[in-house]
Write a protein that holds these residues in place. Structure first.
Motif, PDB file in Angstrom:
ATOM      1  N   GLY A  41       7.131  -2.696  -0.747  1.00  0.00           N
ATOM      2  CA  GLY A  41       8.052  -1.376  -1.055  1.00  0.00           C
ATOM      3  C   GLY A  41       8.184  -0.769  -0.189  1.00  0.00           C
ATOM      4  O   GLY A  41       7.136  -0.844   0.756  1.00  0.00           O
ATOM      5  N   TRP A  42       8.263   0.275  -0.503  1.00  0.00           N
ATOM      6  CA  TRP A  42       8.693   1.790   0.145  1.00  0.00           C
ATOM      7  C   TRP A  42       7.319   2.577   0.771  1.00  0.00           C
ATOM      8  O   TRP A  42       7.296   3.082   1.228  1.00  0.00           O
ATOM      9  N   ARG A  43       5.867   2.126  -0.765  1.00  0.00           N
ATOM     10  CA  ARG A  43       4.942   2.839   0.041  1.00  0.00           C
ATOM     11  C   ARG A  43       4.259   1.935   1.021  1.00  0.00           C
ATOM     12  O   ARG A  43       3.035   2.874   1.777  1.00  0.00           O
ATOM     13  N   SER A  44       4.603   1.167   1.444  1.00  0.00           N
ATOM     14  CA  SER A  44       3.346   0.299   2.481  1.00  0.00           C
ATOM     15  C   SER A  44       4.424   0.644   3.878  1.00  0.00           C
ATOM     16  O   SER A  44       3.936   0.444   4.552  1.00  0.00           O
ATOM     17  N   SER A  46       5.085   2.981   7.168  1.00  0.00           N
ATOM     18  CA  SER A  46       3.997   3.671   7.842  1.00  0.00           C
ATOM     19  C   SER A  46       4.796   4.333   8.956  1.00  0.00           C
ATOM     20  O   SER A  46       5.757   4.468   8.910  1.00  0.00           O
TER      21      SER A  46
END
Length: 85
Positions: A41-44, A46
């Motif tokens: 997912g895009w929240r992971s 960095s």
């Protein structure tokens, strides 16, 4: 008005090869970024992945095109201004 010659000579082939060799490890970071986007997912993702991916795109743009990107903004001539005083 004077015309400027906008064509610049491309970088020599040996310089482009050296840029490609030094930028090749960043391709792993691009792969890691894509893997993280599709599976975690895009929240992971960095910030360092994004920065190194952008550097990789910039480096391979220079390798393929042979020219560094132009980042300057052209200034307008005062005499070409058609403003009403």
């Amino acid at each position: 008005m004077t015309q400027r010659n906008a064509s610049r000579p491309p970088l020599p082939a040996n310089v482009r090869v050296m840029i490609a060799l030094t930028a090749s490890p960043t391709l792993l970071v691009v792969g890691m970024l894509l893997y993280t986007l599709f599976f975690d997912g895009w929240r992971s993702v960095s910030v360092s992945m994004i920065i190194f991916s952008m550097l990789s795109v910039l480096a391979y743009y220079v390798v393929i095109s042979g020219h560094p990107p132009r980042l300057s903004i052209k200034k307008r001539d005062k005499k070409d201004d058609k403003t009403i005083n």
